[in-house]
Design a protein around this motif. Structure first.
Motif, PDB file in Angstrom:
ATOM      1  N   GLN A 217       8.538   3.403  -3.090  1.00  0.00           N
ATOM      2  CA  GLN A 217       8.456   3.402  -1.631  1.00  0.00           C
ATOM      3  C   GLN A 217       9.544   4.301  -1.053  1.00  0.00           C
ATOM      4  O   GLN A 217      10.695   4.253  -1.481  1.00  0.00           O
ATOM      5  CB  GLN A 217       8.629   1.974  -1.129  1.00  0.00           C
TER       6      GLN A 217
ATOM      7  N   ASN B 150       6.177   9.345  -0.677  1.00  0.00           N
ATOM      8  CA  ASN B 150       5.485   8.061  -0.564  1.00  0.00           C
ATOM      9  C   ASN B 150       5.979   7.388   0.712  1.00  0.00           C
ATOM     10  O   ASN B 150       7.059   6.810   0.742  1.00  0.00           O
ATOM     11  CB  ASN B 150       5.756   7.179  -1.787  1.00  0.00           C
TER      12      ASN B 150
ATOM     13  N   ASP C  94      -2.268   1.563  -6.408  1.00  0.00           N
ATOM     14  CA  ASP C  94      -1.283   0.605  -5.918  1.00  0.00           C
ATOM     15  C   ASP C  94      -1.095  -0.486  -6.977  1.00  0.00           C
ATOM     16  O   ASP C  94      -1.690  -0.413  -8.055  1.00  0.00           O
ATOM     17  CB  ASP C  94      -1.713   0.028  -4.562  1.00  0.00           C
TER      18      ASP C  94
ATOM     19  N   LEU D 257       0.816  -1.211   0.000  1.00  0.00           N
ATOM     20  CA  LEU D 257       0.000   0.000   0.000  1.00  0.00           C
ATOM     21  C   LEU D 257       0.851   1.264   0.000  1.00  0.00           C
ATOM     22  O   LEU D 257       1.579   1.538   0.949  1.00  0.00           O
ATOM     23  CB  LEU D 257      -0.911   0.002   1.226  1.00  0.00           C
ATOM     24  N   PRO D 258       0.791   2.065  -1.094  1.00  0.00           N
ATOM     25  CA  PRO D 258       1.479   3.354  -1.086  1.00  0.00           C
ATOM     26  C   PRO D 258       0.675   4.359  -0.253  1.00  0.00           C
ATOM     27  O   PRO D 258      -0.541   4.267  -0.172  1.00  0.00           O
ATOM     28  CB  PRO D 258       1.503   3.751  -2.559  1.00  0.00           C
ATOM     29  N   TYR D 259       1.368   5.302   0.370  1.00  0.00           N
ATOM     30  CA  TYR D 259       0.710   6.310   1.194  1.00  0.00           C
ATOM     31  C   TYR D 259       1.382   7.650   0.910  1.00  0.00           C
ATOM     32  O   TYR D 259       2.472   7.923   1.409  1.00  0.00           O
ATOM     33  CB  TYR D 259       0.837   5.945   2.678  1.00  0.00           C
TER      34      TYR D 259
ATOM     35  N   GLY E  45       4.436   4.908   2.145  1.00  0.00           N
ATOM     36  CA  GLY E  45       3.868   3.569   2.208  1.00  0.00           C
ATOM     37  C   GLY E  45       4.894   2.484   1.952  1.00  0.00           C
ATOM     38  O   GLY E  45       6.101   2.733   1.897  1.00  0.00           O
TER      39      GLY E  45
END
Length: 197
Positions: free
Chosen positions: A139, A78, A176, A58-60, A80
């Motif tokens: 990431q 990013n 994602d 999961l990217p955040y 995540g």
């Protein structure tokens, strides 16, 4: 008497056959219910596994401002555990003279516009890093969208005031690796899952 015995034996045979048939039907129905319940549990387990796998990639995206080494930076990061596939980028700004809302699909364009319209920003050194659709943010990747170089606190305050005057905001739609879409909006500060309409 023999005929009576034969008829009673025939009735018993019929009753036993009926009981056996009904027991077989009952057992078949129970087996069918067990199979349906097992497939339901299997589907639920598969969904939980899919959710767990999705969470591991999961990217955040998170945006922030930073001030160090006489640089005011606008950053997108990013935070995540998976890559973010950028699908759409929208920068909003307000035309300070006409109060019109302006949309830009490229980070460079919005800051070029601000420099053209601001007498204060024109002489300042500005470095931008393009943020557009069809990019990938890995990431822990940090994207410095804009860096304003200033000499003192007075210039720093003026940079902040100019950003407020133009009311710059950023909206990034990304996916994602499983294709789940998310949207980061700078006014909220956190991503939200995009629901299909």
């Amino acid at each position: 008497m023999e005929e009576e015995n034969k008829s009673q034996i025939g009735k018993w045979d019929q009753n036993i056959n009926r009981i056996t048939s009904m027991a077989a039907i009952f057992i078949s129905v129970l087996s069918m219910i067990a199979v349906i319940y097992q497939s339901y549990l299997s589907r639920e387990e598969n969904e939980l596994i899919r959710i767990q796998q999705s969470a591991t990639v999961l990217p955040y995206l998170s945006g922030s401002f930073s001030e160090n080494d006489n640089k005011f930076q606008i950053v997108l990061e990013n935070k995540g555990v998976g890559p973010a596939f950028i699908k759409k980028v929208t920068f909003r700004a307000v035309d300070a003279e006409n109060k019109d809302s302006l949309l830009f699909d490229n980070s460079d364009k919005v800051f070029q516009y601000m420099r053209q319209k601001s007498a204060f920003l024109q002489p300042l050194r500005l470095r931008t890093s393009t943020l557009v659709a069809n990019m990938l943010l890995s990431q822990n990747e940090v994207k410095r969208i804009a860096e304003f170089f200033y000499e003192d606190d007075k210039q720093l305050q003026q940079i902040r005031q100019e950003l407020q005057r133009f009311d710059v905001s950023m909206e990034v739609v990304y996916e994602d690796v499983y294709g789940t879409a998310w949207m980061y909006h700078s006014s909220k500060g956190f991503p939200e899952k995009v629901t299909a309409n």
